[in-house]
Design a protein around this motif. Structure first.
Motif, PDB file in Angstrom:
ATOM      1  N   VAL A   1       0.871  -1.162   0.000  1.00  0.00           N
ATOM      2  CA  VAL A   1       0.000   0.000   0.000  1.00  0.00           C
ATOM      3  C   VAL A   1       0.908   1.212   0.000  1.00  0.00           C
ATOM      4  O   VAL A   1       1.692   1.413   0.922  1.00  0.00           O
ATOM      5  N   TRP A   2       0.840   2.023  -1.063  1.00  0.00           N
ATOM      6  CA  TRP A   2       1.704   3.185  -1.171  1.00  0.00           C
ATOM      7  C   TRP A   2       1.041   4.371  -0.494  1.00  0.00           C
ATOM      8  O   TRP A   2      -0.093   4.720  -0.789  1.00  0.00           O
ATOM      9  N   LEU A   3       1.762   4.989   0.460  1.00  0.00           N
ATOM     10  CA  LEU A   3       1.256   6.146   1.196  1.00  0.00           C
ATOM     11  C   LEU A   3       2.342   7.210   1.302  1.00  0.00           C
ATOM     12  O   LEU A   3       3.526   6.875   1.420  1.00  0.00           O
TER      13      LEU A   3
ATOM     14  N   ASP B   1      -3.765  -3.649   9.066  1.00  0.00           N
ATOM     15  CA  ASP B   1      -3.316  -4.355   7.875  1.00  0.00           C
ATOM     16  C   ASP B   1      -2.683  -3.377   6.884  1.00  0.00           C
ATOM     17  O   ASP B   1      -1.603  -3.635   6.343  1.00  0.00           O
ATOM     18  N   MET B   2      -3.344  -2.249   6.652  1.00  0.00           N
ATOM     19  CA  MET B   2      -2.837  -1.274   5.690  1.00  0.00           C
ATOM     20  C   MET B   2      -1.484  -0.723   6.128  1.00  0.00           C
ATOM     21  O   MET B   2      -0.548  -0.621   5.331  1.00  0.00           O
ATOM     22  N   LEU B   3      -1.373  -0.364   7.399  1.00  0.00           N
ATOM     23  CA  LEU B   3      -0.125   0.215   7.880  1.00  0.00           C
ATOM     24  C   LEU B   3       1.008  -0.815   7.885  1.00  0.00           C
ATOM     25  O   LEU B   3       2.164  -0.466   7.655  1.00  0.00           O
ATOM     26  N   ASN B   4       0.672  -2.085   8.106  1.00  0.00           N
ATOM     27  CA  ASN B   4       1.691  -3.145   8.048  1.00  0.00           C
ATOM     28  C   ASN B   4       2.216  -3.351   6.633  1.00  0.00           C
ATOM     29  O   ASN B   4       3.365  -3.740   6.437  1.00  0.00           O
ATOM     30  N   ARG B   5       1.353  -3.119   5.633  1.00  0.00           N
ATOM     31  CA  ARG B   5       1.754  -3.315   4.234  1.00  0.00           C
ATOM     32  C   ARG B   5       2.221  -2.019   3.572  1.00  0.00           C
ATOM     33  O   ARG B   5       2.587  -2.016   2.400  1.00  0.00           O
ATOM     34  N   ALA B   6       2.227  -0.925   4.335  1.00  0.00           N
ATOM     35  CA  ALA B   6       2.525   0.384   3.755  1.00  0.00           C
ATOM     36  C   ALA B   6       3.975   0.495   3.292  1.00  0.00           C
ATOM     37  O   ALA B   6       4.895   0.030   3.948  1.00  0.00           O
ATOM     38  N   GLU B   7       4.111   1.122   2.148  1.00  0.00           N
ATOM     39  CA  GLU B   7       5.410   1.534   1.642  1.00  0.00           C
ATOM     40  C   GLU B   7       5.349   3.044   1.658  1.00  0.00           C
ATOM     41  O   GLU B   7       4.642   3.655   0.864  1.00  0.00           O
ATOM     42  N   VAL B   8       6.062   3.640   2.601  1.00  0.00           N
ATOM     43  CA  VAL B   8       5.893   5.060   2.875  1.00  0.00           C
ATOM     44  C   VAL B   8       6.846   5.927   2.060  1.00  0.00           C
ATOM     45  O   VAL B   8       8.057   5.763   2.154  1.00  0.00           O
TER      46      VAL B   8
END
Length: 169
Positions: free
Chosen positions: A10-12, A73-80
């Motif tokens: 998840v790109w953030l 889940d989103m924050l664990n998969r995040a690519e910041v």
């Protein structure tokens, strides 16, 4: 990167990551405690079968716990903030410009391919997730490619990738 791998991350932006982290902390702390207190107070009123306040608080608790799991889940998969390469290949973190096959070159739309939760931080730019019908269809395609995908209505649509550049916020 494979299409499956791109859908897993998840790109953030850093700002979006920080806001979602703060929301998660609020939900797990004060918001959760408030709901637990309301459930407890309603339970103390007696008969639970006809206690609307109790049932409403339990339903709200279920929604809260679902949002907490979604954020975790989103924050664990995040690519910041990792800006993708400027190679014209569509992947999360790219600002994509496309047009429907047959439309004029002036009739284009632009969006950010990333987490929908970034909409507030995207400065008015639409945000489509890589899991959306259009987003998943164009993953891995390049500038100039024509891609066919199925719209939610069931209709098959064709788009041409006009441009794909890294989103710089």
């Amino acid at each position: 990167m494979t299409q499956a791998a791109a859908q897993g991350k998840v790109w953030l932006t850093q700002d979006a990551f920080d806001k979602l982290t703060q929301e998660l902390e609020d939900l797990k702390g004060p918001v959760r405690q408030d709901i637990i207190a309301r459930i407890s107070a309603a339970r103390d009123e007696g008969d639970l079968k006809e206690n609307g306040g109790y049932h409403a608080a339990r339903e709200e608790q279920g929604k809260l716990e679902g949002r907490i799991r979604q954020l975790e889940d989103m924050l664990n998969r995040a690519e910041v903030g990792e800006t993708p390469a400027d190679d014209g290949v569509v992947e999360p973190g790219m600002k994509v410009t496309y047009k429907f096959v047959g439309d004029s070159d002036d009739d284009v739309e632009t969006f950010l391919l990333g987490a929908r939760e970034m909409e507030d931080a995207a400065g008015g730019l639409k945000v489509y997730s890589p899991q959306s019908p259009l987003g998943s269809a164009i993953l891995g395609s390049s500038k100039g490619d024509t891609v066919t995908y199925e719209a939610p209505s069931g209709k098959e649509l064709q788009v041409v990738i006009v441009d794909a550049v890294p989103y710089t916020g």
